[in-house]
Design an enzyme around this catalytic site. Structure first.
Site, PDB file in Angstrom:
ATOM      1  N   LYS A   1       0.852  -1.191   0.000  1.00  0.00           N
ATOM      2  CA  LYS A   1       0.000   0.000   0.000  1.00  0.00           C
ATOM      3  C   LYS A   1       0.887   1.240   0.000  1.00  0.00           C
ATOM      4  CE  LYS A   1      -3.889   1.917   2.696  1.00  0.00           C
ATOM      5  NZ  LYS A   1      -4.808   1.637   3.815  1.00  0.00           N
TER       6      LYS A   1
ATOM      7  N   SER B   1     -10.205  -0.572   7.015  1.00  0.00           N
ATOM      8  CA  SER B   1      -9.500  -0.406   5.736  1.00  0.00           C
ATOM      9  C   SER B   1      -8.855  -1.672   5.190  1.00  0.00           C
ATOM     10  CB  SER B   1      -8.432   0.686   5.853  1.00  0.00           C
ATOM     11  OG  SER B   1      -9.044   1.948   5.866  1.00  0.00           O
TER      12      SER B   1
ATOM     13  N   SER C   1      -9.637   1.686   2.884  1.00  0.00           N
ATOM     14  CA  SER C   1      -8.746   2.490   2.072  1.00  0.00           C
ATOM     15  C   SER C   1      -7.662   1.676   1.358  1.00  0.00           C
ATOM     16  CB  SER C   1      -8.059   3.556   2.938  1.00  0.00           C
ATOM     17  OG  SER C   1      -7.185   2.949   3.875  1.00  0.00           O
TER      18      SER C   1
END
Lengths: 478, 64
Positions: free
Chosen positions: A85, A187, A163
């Protein structure tokens, strides 16, 4: 000339890929190149790619080949391609946190988890897209990202979740074998559920956050998204552990040993039946019911349970608002916050500067009570079980701040708020794909006491031995 | 005053339903900011009504 990599490797598990590397079916360099090229080629189709790293991947693959030539195996992740990420720093490369104001940001050090994976021989093929600043300000639309809305590989008219949008989409589409994501409040659980991948939110402090964007120091956690429970266990073993550079580090290691967990027939699984019926979207109920039956068949005892009574959402929102206000104060006061993509997120960040200290203190005092109540709850049940989300991924144009599916008034609350509660109490959660609704994946979440990852993984492993939802692939992916 | 789970759920549902039934024009930045402030205020009011024993210290060093 580079070897041709067979198409099925893109959906191999870690163990399967390792077996093929050991059998010298292909070189690590070729595998790394193939995955890196695939990420570049298909990543943009899902807005999943933040930064391609083909040269680094190939260089690492070449080094791994030298190790393999000497029959030196550093870890179960040696030669395995992965993505991180874009909230994790990678030395000398752009780390944009999914946000335009940070588009040119470069760190001179890598996140501890990336260093650990590098030492273990895993191959970083790219940084993966995310909701801007992990969405702490509260965003209205899926488009709240510098790389555009995360598109779901199962249906690109739907969101991949946030996210950790790119992390989940990339695993689902076979662009990486596993990915690192992060969770402050949902997330990892949300994108894994929406994209049909297995994922683990570790206990707070088990995995170092050094080098990760700080959204909320007392809530942030980093965890794997992968093809199976087995893979999550192997990854966690590598990335977990004490880190003096992370003040929140629990100073604890993790060894993947689900075989030593208590026998499933001795376990009490707390759940609320209503979560699988009236509190679930109608299209998902059949899948959830079947999953519940499969869980029951593992030998565990299902026990109707309630969560301790607290306003989890407001408590979590208050802690998050206070900590992100401090973290992003320079961004907000400089005015550059207005460069973010989502108006609601901009407003949320600005407003967070006005949060009174008394509210933050009240919220973290309440959190202490929540933790105590959960300690008591876990003397009555061993784990908690609930749907990952109440239904499949939302449509891209659907506002995300309107609350989504709402059951009829008067419906019992079930384990509503389990995501916020689990994050407030720092609890681990395992996400297990469990079927389909409207041709989209849905999932279960199993939540345990702090540091009970092996127990969660043991339950998940048994579930995946009886089902094949985690092996399903999105249509029309080469 | 402590809310029951049912009261909390009803309050959240009522808000969401009211929002869902109202046409949602694109919000102006000032409206968004006011809405964000209102959410903080609503959370603050809710937290103020929670009973916490005086001896309960904040989890400054958060440990799971």
């Amino acid at each position: 000339m580079a070897a041709v990599i067979p198409n099925d490797v893109y959906f191999n598990t870690i163990a399967e890929l390792t077996a093929r590397l050991k059998a010298k079916e292909f070189k690590s360099e070729d595998l790394s190149r193939a995955f890196a090229e695939r990420l570049v080629q298909l990543g943009p189709r899902y807005n999943a790619l933040a930064l391609p790293l083909p040269l680094d991947a190939r260089r690492k693959g070449k080094a791994i080949d030298q190790d393999i030539k000497l029959d030196r195996w550093r870890s179960p992740l040696q030669g395995i391609p992965y993505g991180a990420k874009d909230l994790l720093s990678y030395k000398g490369h752009l780390t944009a946190w999914g946000a335009k104001p940070y588009a040119a940001q470069v760190f001179d050090y890598s996140a501890t988890v990336i260093d650990k994976l590098d030492a273990a021989g895993a191959v970083l093929t790219g940084k993966l897209a995310m909701v801007e600043l992990a969405g702490g300000g509260g965003y209205r639309f899926a488009s709240a990202s510098a790389t555009g809305p995360g598109l779901n590989p199962w249906d690109t008219s739907r969101w991949s979740g946030g996210s950790s949008s790119g992390s989940a989409a990339a695993v689902a589409a076979g662009l990486v074998t596993f990915a690192l994501g992060s969770e402050t409040s949902g997330s990892i659980v949300t994108p894994a559920s929406y994209c049909g991948v297995t994922a683990l939110r570790p206990t707070y402090g088990l995995v170092s956050r050094h080098g990760a964007m700080a959204l909320s120091w007392t809530l942030d956690k980093i965890g794997p998204l992968a093809r199976s429970v087995e893979d999550c266990g192997r990854i966690l073993q590598v990335i977990a552990g004490s880190d003096g550079k992370d003040p929140g580090s629990a100073g604890t290691s993790f060894y993947y040993t689900p075989q030593y967990a208590r026998p499933l027939k001795e376990l009490k699984v707390g759940y609320a039946a209503v979560d699988f019926t009236d509190r679930a979207e109608e299209s998902a109920r059949a899948a959830f019911q079947a999953a519940l039956a499969a869980i029951r068949e593992t030998g565990v005892t299902l026990v109707e349970t309630k969560l301790p009574s607290f306003p989890y959402g407001p408590i979590l929102s208050t802690i998050l608002a206070a900590e992100q206000a401090s973290s992003f104060e320079p961004l907000i006061t400089s005015g550059r916050v207005d460069e973010l993509a989502d108006a609601a997120q901009i407003a949320g960040l600005k407003a967070s500067l006005e949060l009174p200290a008394k509210d933050y203190l009240k919220a973290i005092r309440l959190r202490r009570l929540i933790q105590e109540e959960f300690r008591k709850l876990f003397t009555q049940v061993d784990v908690l079980l609930a749907p990952g989300r109440s239904g499949p991924a939302s449509k891209l144009d659907q506002p995300l701040d309107r609350g989504g599916f709402q059951p009829p008034s008067g419906t019992p609350v079930g384990l509503q708020g389990i995501v916020q509660a689990g994050n407030l109490a720092g609890l681990p959660a395992l996400v297990l794909p469990c079927g389909f609704a409207d041709n989209m994946p849905v999932a279960l979440q199993v939540v345990g006491a702090p540091f009970s990852e092996n127990l969660l993984l043991a339950i998940g492993r048994e579930f995946q031995a009886r089902t094949d939802w985690h092996k399903r692939r999105p249509p029309e992916i080469g | 005053m402590k809310f029951t789970r049912r009261q909390l759920a009803a309050a959240v549902s009522a808000t969401v339903i009211a929002q869902a039934q109202t046409p949602q024009p694109a919000a102006a930045p000032a409206d968004d900011l006011q809405a964000a402030r209102d959410r903080l205020k609503a959370n603050s009011d809710l937290l103020a009504r929670q009973d916490v024993p005086a001896s309960t210290e904040p989890a400054f060093r958060f440990q799971a």
